[in-house]
Design an enzyme around this catalytic site. Structure first.
Site, PDB file in Angstrom:
ATOM      1  N   GLU A 165     -15.378   7.230   0.720  1.00 49.24           N
ATOM      2  CA  GLU A 165     -15.773   7.565   2.094  1.00 49.24           C
ATOM      3  C   GLU A 165     -15.395   6.462   3.082  1.00 49.24           C
ATOM      4  O   GLU A 165     -15.088   6.739   4.234  1.00 49.24           O
ATOM      5  CB  GLU A 165     -17.287   7.810   2.176  1.00 49.24           C
ATOM      6  N   HIS A 173     -21.276   4.315  -6.238  1.00 46.48           N
ATOM      7  CA  HIS A 173     -20.789   5.622  -6.700  1.00 46.48           C
ATOM      8  C   HIS A 173     -21.541   6.047  -7.945  1.00 46.48           C
ATOM      9  O   HIS A 173     -21.877   5.215  -8.778  1.00 46.48           O
ATOM     10  CB  HIS A 173     -19.285   5.574  -6.986  1.00 46.48           C
TER      11      HIS A 173
HETATM   12  N1  ACO Z   1     -26.105   0.151  -0.293  1.00 42.97           N
HETATM   13  C1  ACO Z   1     -27.156  -0.564  -0.746  1.00 42.97           C
HETATM   14  N2  ACO Z   1     -27.718  -0.413  -1.950  1.00 42.97           N
HETATM   15  C2  ACO Z   1     -27.188   0.512  -2.750  1.00 42.97           C
HETATM   16  C3  ACO Z   1     -26.080   1.290  -2.360  1.00 42.97           C
HETATM   17  C4  ACO Z   1     -25.540   1.074  -1.083  1.00 42.97           C
HETATM   18  N3  ACO Z   1     -24.498   1.768  -0.639  1.00 42.97           N
HETATM   19  N4  ACO Z   1     -25.766   2.145  -3.354  1.00 42.97           N
HETATM   20  C5  ACO Z   1     -26.639   1.925  -4.334  1.00 42.97           C
HETATM   21  N5  ACO Z   1     -27.502   0.929  -3.975  1.00 42.97           N
HETATM   22  C6  ACO Z   1     -28.603   0.411  -4.757  1.00 42.97           C
HETATM   23  C7  ACO Z   1     -29.775   1.359  -4.664  1.00 42.97           C
HETATM   24  O1  ACO Z   1     -30.650   1.001  -3.622  1.00 42.97           O
HETATM   25  C8  ACO Z   1     -30.419   1.232  -6.015  1.00 42.97           C
HETATM   26  O2  ACO Z   1     -31.297   0.140  -6.003  1.00 42.97           O
HETATM   27  P1  ACO Z   1     -32.656   0.167  -6.854  1.00 42.97           P
HETATM   28  O3  ACO Z   1     -32.208   0.200  -8.287  1.00 42.97           O
HETATM   29  O4  ACO Z   1     -33.324  -1.108  -6.451  1.00 42.97           O
HETATM   30  O5  ACO Z   1     -33.390   1.406  -6.437  1.00 42.97           O
HETATM   31  C9  ACO Z   1     -29.261   0.921  -6.949  1.00 42.97           C
HETATM   32  O6  ACO Z   1     -28.215   0.390  -6.141  1.00 42.97           O
HETATM   33  C10 ACO Z   1     -28.772   2.159  -7.681  1.00 42.97           C
HETATM   34  O7  ACO Z   1     -28.677   3.217  -6.741  1.00 42.97           O
HETATM   35  P2  ACO Z   1     -28.580   4.747  -7.171  1.00 42.97           P
HETATM   36  O8  ACO Z   1     -28.868   5.609  -6.010  1.00 42.97           O
HETATM   37  O9  ACO Z   1     -29.368   4.970  -8.425  1.00 42.97           O
HETATM   38  O10 ACO Z   1     -27.079   4.778  -7.560  1.00 42.97           O
HETATM   39  P3  ACO Z   1     -26.219   6.033  -7.773  1.00 42.97           P
HETATM   40  O11 ACO Z   1     -25.076   5.551  -8.534  1.00 42.97           O
HETATM   41  O12 ACO Z   1     -26.982   7.169  -8.292  1.00 42.97           O
HETATM   42  O13 ACO Z   1     -25.850   6.420  -6.244  1.00 42.97           O
HETATM   43  C11 ACO Z   1     -24.640   6.789  -4.283  1.00 42.97           C
HETATM   44  C12 ACO Z   1     -24.596   6.637  -5.815  1.00 42.97           C
HETATM   45  C13 ACO Z   1     -25.563   7.966  -3.919  1.00 42.97           C
HETATM   46  C14 ACO Z   1     -23.232   7.098  -3.788  1.00 42.97           C
HETATM   47  C15 ACO Z   1     -25.166   5.494  -3.651  1.00 42.97           C
HETATM   48  O14 ACO Z   1     -24.384   4.411  -4.076  1.00 42.97           O
HETATM   49  C16 ACO Z   1     -25.250   5.569  -2.132  1.00 42.97           C
HETATM   50  O15 ACO Z   1     -26.241   6.074  -1.601  1.00 42.97           O
HETATM   51  N6  ACO Z   1     -24.198   5.071  -1.388  1.00 42.97           N
HETATM   52  C17 ACO Z   1     -24.174   5.144   0.036  1.00 42.97           C
HETATM   53  C18 ACO Z   1     -23.772   6.536   0.544  1.00 42.97           C
HETATM   54  C19 ACO Z   1     -22.295   6.850   0.296  1.00 42.97           C
HETATM   55  O16 ACO Z   1     -21.427   6.017   0.440  1.00 42.97           O
HETATM   56  N7  ACO Z   1     -22.040   8.106  -0.131  1.00 42.97           N
HETATM   57  C20 ACO Z   1     -20.712   8.590  -0.483  1.00 42.97           C
HETATM   58  C21 ACO Z   1     -20.498   8.533  -1.957  1.00 42.97           C
HETATM   59  S1  ACO Z   1     -18.855   8.937  -2.455  1.00 42.97           S
HETATM   60  C22 ACO Z   1     -18.798  10.629  -2.567  1.00 42.97           C
HETATM   61  O17 ACO Z   1     -19.796  11.272  -2.623  1.00 42.97           O
HETATM   62  C23 ACO Z   1     -17.497  11.376  -2.580  1.00 42.97           C
END
Ligand code: ACO
Length: 362
Positions: free
Chosen positions: A298, A245
């Protein structure tokens, strides 16, 4: 030094009394009340009242059928146009010209009518409409919604949808709420504010994600191997939907309440979802011990909506029905603030020049 913030991340644009996620503690409170204390004790109509009026008053009035026909075949798109049409159809005044009390009434009317639209559209054109007198026997807004959709809904499905609507009702300054507030700040009518919020919500980075969680659960159900599935996704460098998140650095509190709802209602996919969640959390922690990657809203939304027999293509419209509460509260708060939202941008284009210096000048 430039104060440019791409995407406005971290910029505080408003003071609000409505809600703001508590990042570290992983709690979400609506006007100070934890959502864990609301779900199962009150209904979505009361939560609309708490968010908009700051108290458990009349909340939402009973909904009438949606008055204008709009059918492109995509409910997600139709509800946006349909809500915008309510302003000329009902002759709604612009926020600049009406009282706070009138704005609150308009927001209530638009909110319940948006729910009617989604329910009527979900029922489809092939089935006769449920008679209004049958809908009028329902005691809550969500029961009315489900009756308009299904005729005689399973009461456990009504509970599931009510819990989902309440948990998704408000979440601070997210993109759609910000959009609705910007439109409200121009003094537009409330239908324009809410339909703009619906447009912002329709994008996959905001309201379009949970159907992909359902696919993961179906895959694990098919193979019976949660850990193998999780590893295969992560080994390909892909993300596990329903985890991580932008705001929370703890479990998303909405995931917690919806997991409880799914368990209490006996969702048939509860066990497989729980196994997938356990495998995902263990594997994410093993691979990324430096970062909290917890379950987000989600994941368990998908399980709860699936239990209520809501098809995946309806998930974004269900989110719309829930979020009308938060948008309404913020539109009213913005009206009271009475200040046009008008940020600046740093100009980085060409230096001052003559038309002759522009490419294509004849
Ligand atoms: N699965 C695997 N790895 C992940 C996940 C995940 N669900 N989420 C984050 N990471 C990893 C990323 O690959 C990244 O790795 P890196 O540093 O090696 O590049 C690191 O964790 C940080 O990721 P960011 O994208 O910078 O984290 P951010 O906090 O900005 O992203 C997000 C949040 C977009 C929700 C992300 O966690 C994600 O893509 N999750 C999956 C999609 C999802 O569940 N979306 C719904 C969100 S809830 C809502 O919107 C109401």
């Amino acid at each position: 030094m430039s104060d440019f913030k791409p995407g406005l991340e971290g910029v505080v644009a408003f003071e609000t009394e409505i809600a703001e996620p508590d990042k570290a503690g992983g709690a979400l409170r609506y006007r100070g009340v934890d959502i864990e204390d609301l779900i199962g004790t009150v209904s979505f109509g009361n939560v609309w009242g708490l968010l908009v009026d700051g108290k458990f008053g009349p909340g939402l009035p009973p909904a009438e059928p949606f008055p204008v026909p709009v059918h492109s075949g995509d409910i997600r798109v139709d509800v946006q146009s349909a809500v915008a049409m309510l302003a000329p159809y009902w002759g709604l005044g612009q926020l600049l010209d009406i009282s706070d009390a009138q704005a609150r009434e308009d927001l209530a009317r638009v909110s319940v009518t948006a729910l009617s639209f989604v329910a009527q559209s979900a029922r489809g054109l092939g089935l006769p409409a449920v008679p209004q007198k049958e809908i009028d026997t329902a005691s809550t807004i969500v029961e009315r919604f489900m009756k308009r959709w299904r005729g005689e809904p399973d009461p456990r499905h009504v509970k599931a949808v009510d819990a989902y609507f309440m948990s998704a009702a408000e979440h601070g300054m997210n993109a759609s709420t910000f959009t609705a507030r910007v439109v409200a700040s121009t003094g537009a009518d409330v239908a324009a504010c809410i339909s703009s919020g619906i447009g912002a919500l329709s994008g996959p980075l905001h309201g379009g994600a949970p159907s992909r969680v359902l696919y993961m659960i179906e895959e694990v159900e098919r193979t019976g191997d949660a850990l193998g599935y999780v590893r295969s996704v992560l080994d390909k460098g892909e993300r596990l939907m329903g985890f991580g998140h932008r705001v929370y650095r703890a479990e998303d509190p909405r995931a917690r309440v919806l997991r409880r709802t799914a368990r209490e209602l006996g969702a048939p996919r509860y066990e497989v979802a729980e196994a997938l969640e356990k495998a995902a959390l263990e594997e994410l922690h093993a691979r990324r011990p430096d970062r909290v990657l917890a379950t987000n809203v989600e994941f368990w939304s998908a399980v709860v909506l699936d239990f209520a027999e809501v098809p995946a293509h309806m998930f974004t419209s269900m989110f719309t029905c829930a979020r009308v509460a938060g948008w309404s509260a913020h539109v009213l708060e913005q009206k009271k603030l009475g200040r046009l939202v008008r940020p600046s941008a740093t100009y980085v284009g060409p230096a001052t020049r003559k038309p002759q210096d522009v490419e294509g000048w004849a």
